[in-house]
Design a protein around this motif. Structure first.
Motif, short mmCIF file in Angstrom:
data_model
loop_
_atom_site.label_atom_id
_atom_site.label_comp_id
_atom_site.label_asym_id
_atom_site.label_seq_id
_atom_site.Cartn_x
_atom_site.Cartn_y
_atom_site.Cartn_z
N PRO A 1 0.82 -1.23 0.00
CA PRO A 1 0.00 0.00 0.00
C PRO A 1 0.85 1.27 0.00
O PRO A 1 0.47 2.27 -0.63
CB PRO A 1 -0.82 -0.12 1.29
CG PRO A 1 -0.88 -1.59 1.57
CD PRO A 1 0.46 -2.12 1.12
N GLU A 2 1.99 1.25 0.69
CA GLU A 2 2.86 2.43 0.71
C GLU A 2 3.47 2.67 -0.66
O GLU A 2 3.53 3.82 -1.14
CB GLU A 2 3.96 2.23 1.77
CG GLU A 2 3.44 2.30 3.19
CD GLU A 2 4.44 1.78 4.21
OE1 GLU A 2 4.22 2.03 5.42
OE2 GLU A 2 5.44 1.12 3.81
N ARG A 3 3.92 1.61 -1.32
CA ARG A 3 4.46 1.75 -2.67
C ARG A 3 3.39 2.26 -3.63
O ARG A 3 3.65 3.11 -4.49
CB ARG A 3 5.03 0.42 -3.16
CG ARG A 3 6.34 0.03 -2.52
CD ARG A 3 7.04 -1.07 -3.31
NE ARG A 3 6.26 -2.31 -3.29
CZ ARG A 3 6.39 -3.25 -2.38
NH1 ARG A 3 7.28 -3.12 -1.41
NH2 ARG A 3 5.67 -4.36 -2.45
N ALA A 4 2.18 1.74 -3.47
CA ALA A 4 1.08 2.17 -4.34
C ALA A 4 0.76 3.65 -4.13
O ALA A 4 0.48 4.38 -5.10
CB ALA A 4 -0.16 1.32 -4.08
N LYS B 1 2.87 16.88 -3.99
CA LYS B 1 2.31 15.53 -3.87
C LYS B 1 3.20 14.65 -3.00
O LYS B 1 2.71 13.83 -2.22
CB LYS B 1 2.12 14.92 -5.25
CG LYS B 1 0.99 15.56 -6.05
CD LYS B 1 0.70 14.81 -7.32
CE LYS B 1 -0.50 15.39 -8.04
NZ LYS B 1 -0.84 14.64 -9.28
N PHE B 2 4.51 14.81 -3.15
CA PHE B 2 5.46 14.04 -2.34
C PHE B 2 5.28 14.36 -0.86
O PHE B 2 5.19 13.46 -0.01
CB PHE B 2 6.88 14.36 -2.81
CG PHE B 2 7.96 13.74 -1.97
CD1 PHE B 2 7.96 12.38 -1.67
CD2 PHE B 2 9.01 14.51 -1.49
CE1 PHE B 2 8.97 11.82 -0.90
CE2 PHE B 2 10.02 13.95 -0.73
CZ PHE B 2 10.00 12.61 -0.44
N TRP C 1 1.44 9.10 5.14
CA TRP C 1 2.06 7.81 5.43
C TRP C 1 3.34 8.03 6.24
O TRP C 1 4.44 8.09 5.68
CB TRP C 1 2.38 7.07 4.13
CG TRP C 1 1.18 6.76 3.29
CD1 TRP C 1 0.56 7.59 2.40
CD2 TRP C 1 0.44 5.53 3.29
NE1 TRP C 1 -0.50 6.96 1.83
CE2 TRP C 1 -0.61 5.68 2.35
CE3 TRP C 1 0.57 4.32 3.97
CZ2 TRP C 1 -1.52 4.67 2.08
CZ3 TRP C 1 -0.33 3.32 3.70
CH2 TRP C 1 -1.37 3.48 2.77
N PRO C 2 3.25 8.18 7.55
CA PRO C 2 4.43 8.48 8.38
C PRO C 2 5.56 7.46 8.24
O PRO C 2 6.73 7.82 8.35
CB PRO C 2 3.86 8.48 9.80
CG PRO C 2 2.41 8.77 9.64
CD PRO C 2 2.02 8.13 8.35
N ARG C 3 5.24 6.19 7.97
CA ARG C 3 6.31 5.19 7.87
C ARG C 3 7.15 5.40 6.62
O ARG C 3 8.34 5.09 6.62
CB ARG C 3 5.73 3.78 7.88
CG ARG C 3 6.66 2.76 8.56
CD ARG C 3 6.12 1.36 8.46
NE ARG C 3 6.26 0.85 7.11
CZ ARG C 3 7.39 0.31 6.64
NH1 ARG C 3 8.45 0.22 7.42
NH2 ARG C 3 7.44 -0.15 5.42
N ILE C 4 6.53 5.96 5.56
CA ILE C 4 7.31 6.30 4.37
C ILE C 4 8.32 7.39 4.73
O ILE C 4 9.48 7.34 4.31
CB ILE C 4 6.39 6.76 3.22
CG1 ILE C 4 5.49 5.60 2.77
CG2 ILE C 4 7.21 7.27 2.05
CD1 ILE C 4 4.55 5.96 1.63
N ARG D 1 15.71 7.27 7.14
CA ARG D 1 16.70 6.20 7.27
C ARG D 1 17.64 6.17 6.07
O ARG D 1 18.85 6.05 6.21
CB ARG D 1 15.97 4.85 7.41
CG ARG D 1 16.89 3.63 7.43
CD ARG D 1 16.08 2.37 7.64
NE ARG D 1 16.91 1.19 7.49
CZ ARG D 1 17.17 0.58 6.35
NH1 ARG D 1 16.63 1.06 5.23
NH2 ARG D 1 17.93 -0.49 6.29
N SER D 2 17.07 6.31 4.87
CA SER D 2 17.89 6.31 3.65
C SER D 2 18.87 7.48 3.65
O SER D 2 20.05 7.33 3.30
CB SER D 2 16.98 6.39 2.42
OG SER D 2 17.73 6.51 1.23
#
Length: 223
Positions: A4-7, A95-96, A103-106, A112-113
């Motif tokens: 769902p996050e990738r989508a 949009k980003f 989506w806080p986990r994104i 992290r990256s």
């Protein structure tokens, strides 16, 4: 990321194809968008106050580039250009940012990256300062290989998509000095060179040389 996050990220952008040498974004330009590399390789480079153009990294499939400037709102600190034909997902800044809020986990993954890349950059600067050039070159190539294949098993061949001038900039030496160093590594059977590419064919031997140990002799095979 989860499916769902990738989508969510994918639906916020559009796919664009870049020709070899084409610039995705220029240093100093407004942070209008970020990019996910779907295919091909992107070179990250920056120009210093003397006007020297220095490569910083190369990013390949499934990697994200140009994401920090849209987050900070500051002009881009580096230029991104296509090494070969590159397919990217382009996500506009607003949009980003909307995806990050929803989506806080994104957002955590992007943080992290960014932290990992800062560590990589620090290690690369450290490795380029040693006194023995073959060992120093081996350490620089090893660090670049880790950037290219962070999840690799350490024994497979790695292709580095840089030309000799760019590698000389990473190693902080002249191009002629780099050529001599690569020639030594070729004689040891550690690397193979081609246009815009250095292939590490014996990663274990490269690690030994980077650590200051004589690399194990290669095993020549005769069919």
């Amino acid at each position: 990321m989860t499916q769902p996050e990738r989508a969510a990220l994918t639906s916020a952008g559009y796919v664009k194809v870049w020709r070899p040498g084409q610039i995705l974004a220029m240093q100093g330009s407004p942070p209008a968008s970020m990019f996910v590399v779907l295919r091909g390789w992107v070179k990250i480079s920056a120009t210093n106050y003397r006007g020297d153009d220095a490569p910083l990294a190369a990013r390949g499939p499934a990697e994200i580039v140009g994401e920090l400037a849209p987050i900070s709102g500051l002009p881009r600190a580096a230029t991104m250009s296509a090494i070969d034909e590159v397919h990217t997902l382009v996500v506009a800044r607003e949009k980003f940012l909307g995806v990050l809020r929803a989506w806080p986990r994104i957002a955590e993954e992007f943080l992290r990256s960014a932290a990992i890349r800062l560590q990589e950059s620090d290690r690369l600067r450290l490795e380029s300062g040693g006194p023995d050039f073959p060992q120093r070159l081996a350490a620089v190539l090893l660090e670049l290989s880790l950037q290219h294949s962070p999840d690799g098993d350490g024994n497979k061949q790695v292709d580095l998509h840089f030309n000799q001038g760019e590698l000389a900039s990473f190693a902080r030496v002249s191009r002629s000095t780099l050529v001599r160093g690569l020639d030594e590594l070729r004689k040891l059977g550690i690397v193979r060179t081609a246009r815009q590419r250095v292939t590490i064919v014996r990663p274990h031997a490269l690690r030994e040389l980077a650590a200051g140990r004589p690399p194990s002799p290669r095993e020549d095979r005769f069919d």
